[in-house]
Design a protein around this motif. Structure first.
Motif, PDB file in Angstrom:
ATOM      1  N   GLY A   1      -1.636  -2.041   0.571  1.00  7.43           N
ATOM      2  CA  GLY A   1      -2.031  -0.771   1.417  1.00  7.43           C
ATOM      3  C   GLY A   1      -1.447  -1.448   2.746  1.00  7.43           C
ATOM      4  O   GLY A   1      -0.170  -0.999   2.363  1.00  7.43           O
ATOM      5  N   ASP A   2      -2.502  -1.096   3.575  1.00  8.95           N
ATOM      6  CA  ASP A   2      -1.984  -1.787   5.058  1.00  8.95           C
ATOM      7  C   ASP A   2      -1.382  -3.422   5.388  1.00  8.95           C
ATOM      8  O   ASP A   2      -2.607  -4.068   5.855  1.00  8.95           O
ATOM      9  CB  ASP A   2      -2.458  -1.160   6.255  1.00  8.95           C
ATOM     10  N   PRO A   3      -0.278  -3.682   5.527  1.00  4.09           N
ATOM     11  CA  PRO A   3      -0.404  -5.049   5.998  1.00  4.09           C
ATOM     12  C   PRO A   3      -0.825  -5.955   6.697  1.00  4.09           C
ATOM     13  O   PRO A   3      -1.407  -7.305   6.681  1.00  4.09           O
ATOM     14  CB  PRO A   3       0.854  -5.953   6.179  1.00  4.09           C
TER      15      PRO A   3
ATOM     16  N   THR B   1      -3.706   3.036   4.116  1.00  8.93           N
ATOM     17  CA  THR B   1      -4.681   1.880   3.616  1.00  8.93           C
ATOM     18  C   THR B   1      -5.481   2.599   2.857  1.00  8.93           C
ATOM     19  O   THR B   1      -5.433   2.788   2.393  1.00  8.93           O
ATOM     20  CB  THR B   1      -6.084   1.789   5.261  1.00  8.93           C
ATOM     21  N   ALA B   2      -6.206   1.263   2.143  1.00 12.15           N
ATOM     22  CA  ALA B   2      -7.529   1.640   0.799  1.00 12.15           C
ATOM     23  C   ALA B   2      -8.461   2.565   1.382  1.00 12.15           C
ATOM     24  O   ALA B   2      -9.002   3.212   0.755  1.00 12.15           O
ATOM     25  CB  ALA B   2      -7.848   0.552   0.568  1.00 12.15           C
ATOM     26  N   ALA B   3      -9.154   2.577   2.523  1.00 13.60           N
ATOM     27  CA  ALA B   3      -9.739   3.381   3.132  1.00 13.60           C
ATOM     28  C   ALA B   3      -9.519   4.841   3.221  1.00 13.60           C
ATOM     29  O   ALA B   3     -10.011   5.564   3.050  1.00 13.60           O
ATOM     30  CB  ALA B   3     -10.688   3.072   4.920  1.00 13.60           C
ATOM     31  N   GLN B   4      -8.331   4.976   3.685  1.00 11.71           N
ATOM     32  CA  GLN B   4      -7.825   5.838   4.408  1.00 11.71           C
ATOM     33  C   GLN B   4      -7.701   6.405   2.879  1.00 11.71           C
ATOM     34  O   GLN B   4      -7.925   8.438   2.589  1.00 11.71           O
ATOM     35  CB  GLN B   4      -6.610   5.601   4.823  1.00 11.71           C
ATOM     36  N   ALA B   5      -7.108   6.316   1.858  1.00 15.77           N
ATOM     37  CA  ALA B   5      -7.208   6.786   0.106  1.00 15.77           C
ATOM     38  C   ALA B   5      -8.522   7.221  -0.289  1.00 15.77           C
ATOM     39  O   ALA B   5      -8.271   7.969  -1.153  1.00 15.77           O
ATOM     40  CB  ALA B   5      -5.990   5.919  -0.852  1.00 15.77           C
TER      41      ALA B   5
ATOM     42  N   GLY C   1       3.771  -2.686   3.378  1.00 13.20           N
ATOM     43  CA  GLY C   1       2.449  -2.238   3.354  1.00 13.20           C
ATOM     44  C   GLY C   1       2.680  -1.084   1.494  1.00 13.20           C
ATOM     45  O   GLY C   1       3.777  -0.438   1.850  1.00 13.20           O
ATOM     46  N   LEU C   2       2.547  -1.662   0.520  1.00 10.46           N
ATOM     47  CA  LEU C   2       2.798  -0.934  -0.463  1.00 10.46           C
ATOM     48  C   LEU C   2       1.888   0.402  -1.153  1.00 10.46           C
ATOM     49  O   LEU C   2       2.338   1.229  -1.741  1.00 10.46           O
ATOM     50  CB  LEU C   2       2.768  -1.662  -1.828  1.00 10.46           C
ATOM     51  N   GLY C   3       0.622   0.411   0.035  1.00  8.50           N
ATOM     52  CA  GLY C   3      -0.362   1.678  -0.219  1.00  8.50           C
ATOM     53  C   GLY C   3      -1.123   1.464  -1.495  1.00  8.50           C
ATOM     54  O   GLY C   3      -0.873  -0.449  -1.876  1.00  8.50           O
ATOM     55  N   PRO C   4      -1.967   1.703  -1.337  1.00  9.80           N
ATOM     56  CA  PRO C   4      -3.119   1.290  -2.871  1.00  9.80           C
ATOM     57  C   PRO C   4      -2.786   1.578  -3.970  1.00  9.80           C
ATOM     58  O   PRO C   4      -3.541   0.704  -4.713  1.00  9.80           O
ATOM     59  CB  PRO C   4      -4.181   2.248  -2.159  1.00  9.80           C
ATOM     60  N   ALA C   5      -1.861   2.119  -4.475  1.00 10.93           N
ATOM     61  CA  ALA C   5      -1.442   2.426  -5.372  1.00 10.93           C
ATOM     62  C   ALA C   5      -0.080   2.017  -6.029  1.00 10.93           C
ATOM     63  O   ALA C   5       0.627   1.030  -5.377  1.00 10.93           O
ATOM     64  CB  ALA C   5      -1.652   3.051  -5.917  1.00 10.93           C
ATOM     65  N   GLY C   6       0.189   2.975  -7.028  1.00  9.94           N
ATOM     66  CA  GLY C   6       1.496   3.519  -7.294  1.00  9.94           C
ATOM     67  C   GLY C   6       3.011   3.795  -6.229  1.00  9.94           C
ATOM     68  O   GLY C   6       2.021   4.140  -5.203  1.00  9.94           O
ATOM     69  N   PRO C   7       4.267   4.804  -6.850  1.00  8.04           N
ATOM     70  CA  PRO C   7       4.804   4.294  -5.954  1.00  8.04           C
ATOM     71  C   PRO C   7       4.778   5.996  -4.717  1.00  8.04           C
ATOM     72  O   PRO C   7       5.666   5.637  -4.318  1.00  8.04           O
ATOM     73  CB  PRO C   7       6.007   4.653  -6.476  1.00  8.04           C
ATOM     74  N   GLU C   8       4.004   6.714  -5.314  1.00  5.70           N
ATOM     75  CA  GLU C   8       3.941   8.056  -4.419  1.00  5.70           C
ATOM     76  C   GLU C   8       3.383   7.429  -3.642  1.00  5.70           C
ATOM     77  O   GLU C   8       3.242   8.095  -2.692  1.00  5.70           O
ATOM     78  CB  GLU C   8       2.880   9.553  -5.185  1.00  5.70           C
TER      79      GLU C   8
ATOM     80  N   ALA D   1     -16.526   1.938   6.685  1.00  8.61           N
ATOM     81  CA  ALA D   1     -15.446   0.529   5.887  1.00  8.61           C
ATOM     82  C   ALA D   1     -15.644  -0.079   5.037  1.00  8.61           C
ATOM     83  O   ALA D   1     -14.888  -1.270   5.935  1.00  8.61           O
ATOM     84  CB  ALA D   1     -14.133   1.562   6.284  1.00  8.61           C
ATOM     85  N   LEU D   2     -15.911  -0.855   4.039  1.00  8.83           N
ATOM     86  CA  LEU D   2     -15.928  -1.623   3.637  1.00  8.83           C
ATOM     87  C   LEU D   2     -15.988  -2.412   2.404  1.00  8.83           C
ATOM     88  O   LEU D   2     -15.197  -1.823   0.952  1.00  8.83           O
ATOM     89  CB  LEU D   2     -18.172  -1.840   2.834  1.00  8.83           C
ATOM     90  N   TYR D   3     -14.314  -3.282   2.903  1.00  7.65           N
ATOM     91  CA  TYR D   3     -13.674  -4.267   1.838  1.00  7.65           C
ATOM     92  C   TYR D   3     -14.098  -5.160   1.393  1.00  7.65           C
ATOM     93  O   TYR D   3     -14.970  -5.780   2.020  1.00  7.65           O
ATOM     94  CB  TYR D   3     -12.291  -4.275   2.977  1.00  7.65           C
ATOM     95  N   ASN D   4     -13.251  -5.801   0.064  1.00  8.74           N
ATOM     96  CA  ASN D   4     -13.680  -6.437  -0.444  1.00  8.74           C
ATOM     97  C   ASN D   4     -16.096  -7.048  -0.718  1.00  8.74           C
ATOM     98  O   ASN D   4     -16.032  -7.943  -0.187  1.00  8.74           O
ATOM     99  CB  ASN D   4     -13.624  -8.114   0.194  1.00  8.74           C
ATOM    100  N   PRO D   5     -15.909  -6.028  -1.134  1.00  5.33           N
ATOM    101  CA  PRO D   5     -17.823  -5.697  -1.306  1.00  5.33           C
ATOM    102  C   PRO D   5     -18.214  -7.289  -2.234  1.00  5.33           C
ATOM    103  O   PRO D   5     -19.675  -7.362  -1.963  1.00  5.33           O
ATOM    104  CB  PRO D   5     -17.899  -4.705  -1.870  1.00  5.33           C
TER     105      PRO D   5
END
Length: 495
Positions: A334-336, A366-370, A262-269, A413-417
């Protein structure tokens, strides 16, 4: 009547590889023009010489600089721009007088050719005809005796003047490649091939189809011996796999490993230390193109990027690589394990792929957590995670689950809306939830969290406008207990 400008491709160097049309035009033209350096010798003219005739006017366009410095006030670029303007005026004089002009160009006129600079200056005033020629890339492939690409493989043509890290990234992301303009760039080009993990597969071709051509492995070439008229070739990997000796069959215990990261939602941070370590240790990176691009390039590491809707193919590719003993990282945003590649890989393992391959999952933010962190704690109590995409499951199932979650008073938490092809689902979902929630229920619309276009909006279920939501958004819909005050949204932990 004005004359016609012909940009004539001569091919890679062998006069017999010139087209019949090119040879005819050269022999018929009133004026033959060609570029050359200050020494006055022209490779283009030497290739065309068998087709020249007596009485033709020759216009020698002598470059003011090639690789040396210049005292021109505009520097190298200024000197070259003035040269092209002057050359265009010289050719225009012949064209205005009704004389046809053939401008000779090695290879193909529109493939890194000097002719294009005359074309852009003269084609608007005179008739201009371009005669294509065999490119150096095709010639190099033919003298090496290997196909460039086949079936669905991708060929990337790159100038060796790109910075080595950029070259390495592009080489790692393609199947086959040709890198031109070597000469003084050779060392950085070879470094880029090594960093991309493809140096051993690359070949060096010098003066293809000429009498003094040279073909040898790229790794063994002396940089001091490399002229400008050479290129580095990475031929078809599929062909190479068929003609090269097959590796010994591996037993189930000798298989490699697939780590789904999982890369997380965005950059290296947003990347965890564990995930970063796994990415660094991998020999192959497999994933959706934009996610693969987020992984720092590492020397010797090969990258396998693919499209957004081929999860099963991507999973099988990773398992096949690992079955040969390789260490493979499959990347997800996000999370795989949340609507991502972990399930896709395990599905293929269950279907019999990747026998003997170990599979591990490394979690990510995850995107939801972020999204929740940007507004407070809307996920502070029980919540449900649901995708509104009906690409892999029917809308009837989604609607039933929305209704159940709404009745259970869960935060959602709604993904892919929404997407370009899915424009009605969010409005339908909103209608279902309004059966159970007040119109004043807080809704968080989070777009590109952690990215350069991050936008966080707090609205209500009644005022939510589905037309303002796209695929890069994640929505958090509160429960009856969720509160929104002073720009913060939270769900109490107690009733």
């Amino acid at each position: 009547m004005t004359g016609t400008l012909y940009g004539v491709g001569l091919g890679p160097g062998d006069p017999e590889l010139m087209t019949v049309k090119a040879a005819r035009l050269i022999s018929e033209a009133s004026v033959i023009a060609y570029h050359c350096a200050r020494h006055g010798r022209s490779i283009a003219r030497s290739v065309a010489e068998p087709y020249l005739r007596e009485g033709q006017i020759e216009e020698k366009l002598v470059y003011p600089v090639t690789t040396e410095t210049t005292d021109h006030p505009g520097g190298y670029e200024g000197a070259i721009a003035d040269f092209y303007e002057l050359s265009a005026k010289r050719l225009a004089e012949h064209l205005d007088a009704g004389r046809d002009v053939v401008l000779l160009c090695e290879g193909d006129p529109f493939f890194y050719g000097s002719y294009m600079y005359m074309h852009e200056r003269l084609a608007g005033r005179f008739e201009a005809v371009v005669v294509p020629g065999v490119t150096s890339v095709s010639a190099a492939s033919s003298v090496f005796g290997r196909p460039l690409v086949q079936r669905d493989e991708v060929l990337t043509v790159l100038p060796g003047t790109l910075p080595a890290p950029e070259l390495a990234r592009r080489l790692a992301d393609t199947d086959a490649a040709a890198v031109l303009k070597l000469g003084r760039t050779f060392s950085s080009v070879r470094e880029a091939f090594a960093e991309a993990g493809k140096l051993d597969d690359a070949v060096y071709v010098e003066r293809a189809t000429w009498g003094q051509q040279r073909v040898e492995p790229l790794a063994s070439v002396d940089p001091a011996s490399v002229p400008y008229f050479s290129l580095a070739l990475l031929p078809s990997p599929a062909y190479a796999s068929r003609v090269s000796p097959a590796p010994a069959a591996s037993s189930p215990s000798s298989g490699g490993e697939v780590v789904v990261v999982g890369l997380g939602p965005a950059g290296p941070e947003w990347l965890t230390p564990e995930a970063a370590a796994e990415l660094s240790a991998a020999e192959h990176i497999v994933g959706y193109g934009p996610y693969v691009a987020r992984v720092p390039q590492k020397a010797g590491q090969q990258r396998h990027a693919s499209g957004n809707r081929v999860e099963a193919d991507r999973a099988r590719e990773a398992l096949d690589l690992a079955a040969s003993g390789a260490r493979v990282a499959v990347v997800s945003s996000g999370d795989p394990g949340v609507f991502a590649m972990a399930s896709a890989v395990l599905e293929q393992v269950s279907s019999g792929h990747g026998t003997g391959v170990r599979v591990r999952i490394v979690p990510g933010v995850t995107a939801a957590q972020a999204a929740a962190s940007r507004v407070g704690a809307p996920l502070g109590h029980d919540y449900c995670v649901l995708s509104l995409s009906d690409r892999l499951k029917p809308w009837e199932i989604i609607e039933k689950r929305l209704d159940a979650a709404g009745a259970a008073d869960l935060v959602l938490a709604l993904y892919n809306p929404a997407s370009r092809s899915r424009t009605t689902q969010l409005a339908d979902a909103r209608a279902v939830l309004l059966r159970h929630r007040a119109a004043a229920t807080p809704v968080v619309v989070a777009r590109d969290v952690g990215g350069p276009e991050e936008d966080i909006r707090i609205t209500t279920l009644g005022e939510l406008d589905p037309s303002t939501v796209d695929m890069r958004c994640l929505l958090i819909v509160g429960s009856s207990r969720t509160r929104s005050e002073n720009g913060l949204v939270w769900t109490p932990r107690s009733y």
